[in-house]
Scaffold this motif. Sequence first.
Motif, short mmCIF file in Angstrom:
data_model
loop_
_atom_site.label_atom_id
_atom_site.label_comp_id
_atom_site.label_asym_id
_atom_site.label_seq_id
_atom_site.Cartn_x
_atom_site.Cartn_y
_atom_site.Cartn_z
N GLU A 2 0.83 -1.20 0.00
CA GLU A 2 0.00 0.00 0.00
C GLU A 2 0.87 1.26 0.00
N ARG A 3 0.53 2.20 -0.88
CA ARG A 3 1.26 3.47 -0.97
C ARG A 3 0.60 4.46 -0.01
N ILE A 4 1.25 4.65 1.15
CA ILE A 4 0.72 5.56 2.17
C ILE A 4 1.58 6.81 2.21
N ASP A 27 -4.91 10.88 -6.08
CA ASP A 27 -4.79 9.76 -7.02
C ASP A 27 -3.39 9.14 -7.07
N PHE A 29 -1.74 8.12 -4.36
CA PHE A 29 -1.53 7.25 -3.21
C PHE A 29 -2.78 6.42 -2.91
N ASP A 30 -2.56 5.30 -2.22
CA ASP A 30 -3.68 4.49 -1.77
C ASP A 30 -4.34 5.12 -0.55
N LYS A 31 -3.54 5.83 0.25
CA LYS A 31 -4.05 6.49 1.45
C LYS A 31 -3.18 7.71 1.73
N TYR A 62 -13.97 11.71 1.47
CA TYR A 62 -12.85 10.99 0.86
C TYR A 62 -12.39 9.85 1.76
N ASP A 63 -12.68 8.62 1.33
CA ASP A 63 -12.31 7.44 2.11
C ASP A 63 -10.80 7.22 2.20
N LYS A 64 -10.07 7.73 1.23
CA LYS A 64 -8.62 7.51 1.20
C LYS A 64 -7.85 8.45 2.13
#
Length: 154
Positions: A2-4, A27, A29-31, A62-64
Amino acid sequence: MERIAVFPGSFDPITRGHESVVLRAIDLFDKIIIAVGTNANKPGFFPLDKRIEWIKKTFKEYDKIEIRNFEGLTIDFCREIGAKFLLRGIRTGADFEYERSIAQMNKALMQEIETVFILTTPELTPISSTILRDIYKHGGDIKPFIPKAIHGDY
């Protein structure tokens, strides 16, 4: 993996510039964790819980995006949560020089960290939390410079 990304700051208060940087980076990053730094020796102008509430209101759709507070070195917080990216906004050349130095020191402390710089859009360049606090302290209207989601709180 995961790209945090961690977007650290005091957000005292959050500005339209902060909002723009996060939304333009979403867009990539995943989070994105917006990390509100605390310092017992330097209390913020606005209370920490209020700053966190404003950030949550700003990004509620925004869930991310996650909002957390932390103490200590940003790099230690990154290690703790498994983040490999730091997100930073750049308004001016002076910002770049300052942020470059921090990015290089962070890289020396944590080899796997990468700092991603997002340039502020031209119309938001003059906005800073420091200037907004001064305007607010003197009774000025800061609504044009803060996210619309929190206009009702001022």
